[in-house]
Design an enzyme around this catalytic site. Structure first.
Site, PDB file in Angstrom:
ATOM      1  N   ALA A  63       0.860  -1.177   0.000  1.00 23.23           N
ATOM      2  CA  ALA A  63       0.000   0.000   0.000  1.00 23.23           C
ATOM      3  C   ALA A  63       0.901   1.234   0.000  1.00 23.23           C
ATOM      4  O   ALA A  63       2.081   1.145   0.347  1.00 23.23           O
ATOM      5  CB  ALA A  63      -0.875  -0.022   1.251  1.00 23.23           C
ATOM      6  N   GLY A 102       0.730  -5.066   0.936  1.00 26.96           N
ATOM      7  CA  GLY A 102      -0.390  -5.081   0.004  1.00 26.96           C
ATOM      8  C   GLY A 102      -0.009  -5.706  -1.336  1.00 26.96           C
ATOM      9  O   GLY A 102      -0.880  -6.200  -2.063  1.00 26.96           O
ATOM     10  N   GLU A 105      -0.470  -9.293  -0.757  1.00 20.19           N
ATOM     11  CA  GLU A 105      -1.920  -9.542  -0.668  1.00 20.19           C
ATOM     12  C   GLU A 105      -2.550  -9.534  -2.060  1.00 20.19           C
ATOM     13  O   GLU A 105      -3.484 -10.282  -2.335  1.00 20.19           O
ATOM     14  CB  GLU A 105      -2.565  -8.480   0.230  1.00 20.19           C
ATOM     15  CG  GLU A 105      -2.146  -8.662   1.684  1.00 20.19           C
ATOM     16  CD  GLU A 105      -2.691  -7.566   2.592  1.00 20.19           C
ATOM     17  OE1 GLU A 105      -2.399  -6.392   2.318  1.00 20.19           O
ATOM     18  OE2 GLU A 105      -3.397  -7.891   3.552  1.00 20.19           O
ATOM     19  N   GLU A 125       4.350  -5.374   7.300  1.00 12.93           N
ATOM     20  CA  GLU A 125       3.463  -4.414   7.990  1.00 12.93           C
ATOM     21  C   GLU A 125       3.836  -4.242   9.457  1.00 12.93           C
ATOM     22  O   GLU A 125       3.764  -3.150  10.007  1.00 12.93           O
ATOM     23  CB  GLU A 125       2.004  -4.871   7.893  1.00 12.93           C
ATOM     24  CG  GLU A 125       1.352  -4.647   6.527  1.00 12.93           C
ATOM     25  CD  GLU A 125       1.517  -5.821   5.586  1.00 12.93           C
ATOM     26  OE1 GLU A 125       2.416  -6.673   5.816  1.00 12.93           O
ATOM     27  OE2 GLU A 125       0.758  -5.895   4.597  1.00 12.93           O
TER      28      GLU A 125
END
Ligand code: 3HC
Length: 697
Positions: A63, A102, A105, A125
């Site tokens: 992200a 992310g 993911e 993270e």
């Protein structure tokens, strides 16, 4: 601005090429474009399969961390990945470089995963005080099981393609061009009638109730300083006990809780602060070979860092036995790294072969960079720089690793001060990531840019600082150390001070650090310091211990005694006696000192000194100070550094405490600097002040 992705056709396979420099982070722009692309390709009857690939060196670095300080803007990553997974035709992730957070993911939301040998996939993270909030905690266990998921997510360390393949995270390894390989595989899948394989359609693997409890119990005490590791276990446990959608909602709630925490804010701030101002790449000179002068612990550590990063190194020492010992240390440390699996045996052998020894300074005449790590004595260093100035090639950059001496005085001796700057490594230099790059009065832009580039290349964090006694880190250390020394005289004990500061989060208390570094080293440095405060209490306890030959760990006695077989620190009644006697001699009354006072006095003294250094322009920004303290002095990362911490507490509260200490202790050390006082008065912060300066306010 270029489009953040492109769609390329390869027959019936559509390739979505993410192209969002520098690292394809999933910023709002990219998420929006990707959602549109997926919807278009899913409804295009001429497309039979989709490949998702990243342009540049990475798949997706996660992200966009900079967006976490603002309200989230749709499409949320979660929703985007749900749509990606819902695609009615096979989607293949073509993975290379970083597929992190992310990015990993996103790979999990694809139906098939192909990867090349340079893949680094994982869930960092936790290092940002966060948890994987876009479905990772629900999808990953369905693919690789609970233990691997707990390990990957609470540990935060990315894994390579071999391990990812072994645990089932990568389905197919591709040698060569990953895009072409993934397209070929997509065709095979279509030809074989393969359907989309959605992890959300799989049931969660069985998990016993004890599994999560045991994992929590085994987490190191330091993990509990952050909310994230515990919340990651909570999110995974929710995945074991709830249906997919509910588990995902729970993960989102936990993610939000972590995102709002002061710990995560601090860690995200450090993420950007450590990347600092952009490198001045255009001005940097090419460096392929380096000379290191002095084969002691520091010189050998520097040589290891340079050689491991691919530079040819000449290690110079005039004493043959020191040179031999230094070369042996280089070889054994690098080979040790290979034994611990940190590098391959072949890479280690190549790194060792890149280091050669010499007793003759003249052998440095052709190198691109010289780093001097000789004895800390101005006359010695000036002599060396006079020789280097003569013999080194004109474009060579000359750096001194001094920690306290005047870089300008050393530079002047070279006769070519523009080529000279400081490069202050921290010990052990092959481990510690921080390097203070010290700007001399005449250091050229090329010199500073070259040192920044080399520092980055050897995997370290370079912070450019001004030239003063102790530069930024050690100069501030005097304020921190001064307070703990005063509190010893006022009735605290070495162990009480260390415990309070370790509880606050410092990697090691200041007395234990003194014993580790050697109390004789600090003693010598203070003797050479012309501007030390005229105060008989200043470092009195440390000085007395050093004068008694209690140098710390190396002599078995210092603030503590180290006589057990494990050499663990033990309180020493003799030290308490000595402190009491010194306090009496100085007329300092002793009392009980609370842990809160210990922490406030040490940490607020740092913030005030940091403000002074900012006013004087020695540090360019509060963020630079924080990076230095978190990477060179064991300041707790989850508190962001002394300046960020002061902002978090509130400068008005900091000043209030300082005024109280000023009343009790006198003004000598506790008068707030004008910067701190004026910021506190207008309810400002150091960060706001810096932003105002950057905007020219
Ligand atoms: N968001 C925003 N910016 C990022 C970023 C990210 N995820 N990752 C890197 N950048 C920026 C850096 O700030 C830097 O910017 P600058 O050039 O302006 O200084 C630039 O990209 C290049 O980064 P590096 O200097 O670190 O480049 P390297 O080549 O040395 O390393 C990397 C590349 C390994 C990808 C490294 O940047 C990295 O580890 N990035 C962060 C990975 C990460 O933590 N991802 C998880 C994010 S949180 C998340 O995904 C939550 C999700 O679960 C919802």
């Amino acid at each position: 601005m270029n489009a953040p992705l492109a769609i390329e056709r390869d027959g019936s396979v559509a390739v979505i090429m993410l192209d969002h420099p520098p690292v394809n982070a999933l910023a709002h722009r990219l998420r929006t474009a990707l959602l549109t692309a997926i919807e278009r390709l899913d409804s295009d009857p001429t497309v039979q399969a989709i490949v998702l690939h990243g342009a540049g060196r990475n798949f997706i670095a996660g992200a966009d961390i900079s967006e976490f300080d603002q309200p989230a803007q749709p499409p949320l990553l979660n929703e985007l990945l749900f749509r990606l997974e819902s695609c009615n035709k096979p989607v293949v992730a073509a993975l290379h470089g970083a597929a992190l957070g992310g990015g990993a993911e996103t790979a999990l939301a694809c139906h098939y995963r192909a990867a090349t040998s340079d893949l680094k996939i994982g869930f960092p993270e936790v290092t940002l005080g966060l948890l994987p909030g876009a479905g990772g905690t629900v999808r990953l266990p369905r693919l690789v099981g609970w233990k691997a998921s707990l390990e990957l997510m609470t540990g935060g360390k990315p894994i390579d393609v071999d391990r990812a393949t072994a645990i089932g995270l990568v389905d197919r390894r591709i040698d060569g061009d990953v895009r072409a390989g993934a397209v070929a595989w997509a065709r095979e899948l279509v030809a074989g009638g393969a359907l989309p394989r959605r992890l959300r359609d799989l049931g969660a693997p069985e998990a016993t109730a004890e599994l999560f409890a045991e994992w929590r119990a085994a987490m190191p005490a330091t993990a509990w300083r952050l909310p994230a590791p515990g919340r990651i276990v909570d999110a995974l446990e929710a995945s074991a006990t709830r249906p997919f959608d509910q588990a995902l909602d729970r993960a989102r709630e936990l993610f939000e809780e972590c995102r709002r925490s002061s710990e995560s804010r601090a860690l995200r701030y450090l993420f950007f602060a450590e990347r600092g101002s952009s490198l001045d790449r255009d001005a940097a000179l090419r460096v392929e070979s380096a000379g290191v002068i002095g084969a002691g612990t520091m010189g050998a550590g520097i040589a290891i860092s340079l050689a491991t990063a691919g530079l040819a190194v000449t290690l110079v020492d005039s004493k043959p036995e020191s040179l031999a010992a230094g070369l042996a240390r280089v070889a054994s440390t690098i080979e040790g790294s290979a034994r611990k699996g940190r590098m391959t045996v072949a890479d280690a052998a190549a790194a060792v072969a890149r280091v050669r020894g010499s007793g003759d300074l003249k052998e440095l005449s052709a190198v691109d960079l010289v780093i001097e790590a000789a004895f800390e004595n101005l006359a010695v260093k000036r002599g060396l720089f006079a020789e280097l100035g003569e013999l080194c090639k004109p474009q060579a950059v000359l750096a001194t690793n001094t920690s306290t001496l005047d870089v300008d005085a050393i530079a002047a001796a070279s006769g070519r001060a523009a080529d000279v700057a400081g490069m202050h490594f921290f010990s052990p230099a092959n481990i510690m990531r921080l390097v203070e790059i010290v700007r001399g009065r005449e250091s050229s832009r090329a010199t500073l840019a070259t040192l920044r580039a080399v520092t980055k290349r050897i995997g370290k964090i370079g912070v450019t600082v001004g030239n003063c006694y102790g530069f930024v880190g050690n100069c501030m250390l005097y304020a921190y150390g001064r307070e703990k020394e005063l509190m010893l005289l006022e009735g605290s004990t070495p162990e009480a001070i260390d415990r309070a500061l370790e509880e606050f989060g410092m990697a090691m208390g200041p007395n234990a650090v003194g014993d580790l570094a050697g109390l004789d080293i600090g003693y010598q440095a203070r003797r050479q310091w012309n501007e030390r405060p005229d105060d008989p209490r200043f470092y009195r306890v440390s000085d007395r211990l050093a004068e008694l030959g209690r140098y710390g760990q190396k002599s078995g006695r210092g603030f503590y005694r180290y006589d057990g077989s494990d050499r663990k620190r033990q309180p020493d009644p003799e030290v308490l006696e000595l402190i009491r006697a010194e306090a009496k001699a100085l007329g300092v009354a002793q009392r009980k000192i609370a842990d809160s006072e210990i922490v406030e006095r040490c940490i607020y003294a740092l913030a005030n000194e940091g403000a002074r250094i900012l006013e004087e322009g020695i540090a360019a920004s509060p963020a630079d100070i924080d990076v230095i303290w978190c990477n060179g002095y064991g300041f707790p990362r989850h508190r962001g550094g002394p300046m960020f911490h002061a902002d978090t507490i509130g400068l008005a509260i900091v000043i209030e405490a300082m005024r109280r200490y000023e009343g009790e202790q006198g003004p000598q050390y506790w008068t707030p600097t004008p910067l701190l006082a004026s910021l506190a008065e207008r309810e400002g912060t150091f960060a706001g002040w810096q932003a105002g300066r950057a905007d020219g306010v």
